[in-house]
Design an enzyme around this catalytic site. Structure first.
Site, PDB file in Angstrom:
ATOM      1  N   SER A 130      19.749  14.617  -4.831  1.00 57.64           N
ATOM      2  CA  SER A 130      19.399  13.770  -6.099  1.00 57.64           C
ATOM      3  C   SER A 130      18.024  13.603  -6.205  1.00 57.64           C
ATOM      4  O   SER A 130      17.060  13.498  -5.421  1.00 57.64           O
ATOM      5  CB  SER A 130      19.927  12.611  -6.003  1.00 57.64           C
ATOM      6  OG  SER A 130      19.614  11.328  -7.101  1.00 57.64           O
ATOM      7  N   TYR A 155      20.924   4.097  -2.142  1.00 64.14           N
ATOM      8  CA  TYR A 155      21.262   5.487  -2.545  1.00 64.14           C
ATOM      9  C   TYR A 155      20.336   6.532  -2.458  1.00 64.14           C
ATOM     10  O   TYR A 155      20.556   7.860  -1.725  1.00 64.14           O
ATOM     11  CB  TYR A 155      21.431   5.265  -4.071  1.00 64.14           C
ATOM     12  CG  TYR A 155      22.019   6.690  -4.854  1.00 64.14           C
ATOM     13  CD1 TYR A 155      22.980   7.477  -4.323  1.00 64.14           C
ATOM     14  CD2 TYR A 155      21.358   7.359  -5.717  1.00 64.14           C
ATOM     15  CE1 TYR A 155      23.483   8.590  -4.911  1.00 64.14           C
ATOM     16  CE2 TYR A 155      21.328   8.646  -6.090  1.00 64.14           C
ATOM     17  CZ  TYR A 155      22.679   9.185  -5.819  1.00 64.14           C
ATOM     18  OH  TYR A 155      22.910  10.358  -6.310  1.00 64.14           O
TER      19      TYR A 155
END
Length: 333
Positions: A130, A155
């Protein structure tokens, strides 16, 4: 030989599985259909896959990647030579509310896929990382050779942890791996927690939209078809085990690439495009920056284009103009 696609009922996984079937591949799709967002959307994606060309070569298994026995059982008796690992617990803000879900899926689950790849001696493991790993970096655009030691959300920390675990396995077992840092993916069959979906839904319904940091935010919005093309380009080009440094700095057969549109767009530009495609004006409610968010993202795709022959082709204007009619049709609007 089959390709295992984890997260096959997810947004990107659905599109990747469809593209693999279209080019004649045998696909084993794995997903746990968890309720982070309504599972019916995931079932509808699977139903659409069942109607896609080549659907007879798609085999779906409902399983949780954090359950290593279930993962092993999913491929038992089926020869798998490549893995596209897209399953993860997504969402920056939700990682503040439910951090253990991220450790379970993005760390334990990722480890289980690495172990599976090691045991099967697969020819290539492509996995989703990501743009969030860039965290507090100030220099734009983000390069895969930038330091990523300052995550601003759990995250991001778990996705960065997945990259580090992959590096160790590639080094120890000489497993070819490619990590792809996705930048704000959007498009048909997208996720309901993402800005393009949230804004479109609210604008069409006449509800206010929440605009964070007074709208002073930029994102590298990447259309899903371009992302799929990047995933397949990576899959077809496993990094060589030649000791030479790879993008991201590894000397193992492990590369990292940015998959982004290579344009950093103002959030207010996105809203204006959705307004134009919807034929309605947004009601804006301006709010402060949210914990875990970053102000700007912008992908440097130099290495991706050079090594994979990939570059995006879909502008934000064209992508939004495609998404909004799809959204209307899905919801009968």
């Amino acid at each position: 030989m089959a390709i295992l696609v984890t997260g096959a009922a997810g947004f990107i996984g659905h599109h990747v599985a469809r593209a693999l079937l279209a080019r004649g591949e045998e696909v084993i799709g794995l997903d746990d259909l968890n309720p982070y967002y309504p599972p019916q959307l995931k079932r509808d994606r699977l139903a659409a896959l069942a109607q896609a060309p080549g659907a007879d070569r798609f085999h779906f298994v409902e399983a949780d990647i954090a359950d290593h026995e279930a993962v092993d059982a999913a491929v038992a008796g089926r020869p798998v030579d490549r893995i596209i690992h897209l399953a993860a617990q997504a969402g920056v803000r939700y990682s503040i509310e439910n951090p253990r879900a991220y450790a379970r899926s993005n760390l334990v689950g990722h480890l289980n896929l690495l172990e599976l790849a090691r045991r099967l001696e697969v020819g290539h493991l492509v996995y989703a990382s990501s743009s969030s790993v860039y965290g507090g970096n100030d220099a734009l655009p983000f390069s895969v050779d930038d330091a990523v030691a300052r995550p601003v959300s759990l995250y991001a920390a778990t996705k960065g942890g997945g990259e580090l675990m992959s590096e160790s396995y590639s080094h120890l077992y000489r497993l070819p791996m490619t990590g792809l840092r996705f930048f704000t993916v959007y498009g048909p069959w997208g996720r309901p927690d993402m800005a393009v979906w949230l804004f479109t839904d609210a604008i069409l319904a006449g509800r206010p939209i929440r605009v964070f940091n007074g709208g002073d935010m930029r994102r590298d919005f990447t259309y899903v078809d371009d992302v799929v093309a990047g995933v397949l380009a990576a899959l077809d080009r496993p990094p060589p085990d030649d000791g030479a440094p790879k993008p991201g700095g590894s000397r193992a057969p492990h590369s990292l690439y940015n998959i982004g549109n290579s344009r950093s767009e103002q959030l207010l530009t996105l809203i204006a495009l959705i307004e134009a495609a919807s034929g309605r004006e947004a009601v804006r409610v301006f709010e402060p920056m949210q914990p875990g968010d970053v102000k700007d993202t912008f992908a440097d795709i130099t290495a991706t284009t050079r090594d994979l022959g990939w570059s995006p082709t879909t502008s934000l204007e064209r992508g939004v103009a495609t998404f909004v009619p799809w959204f209307r049709a899905r919801h009968g609007l």
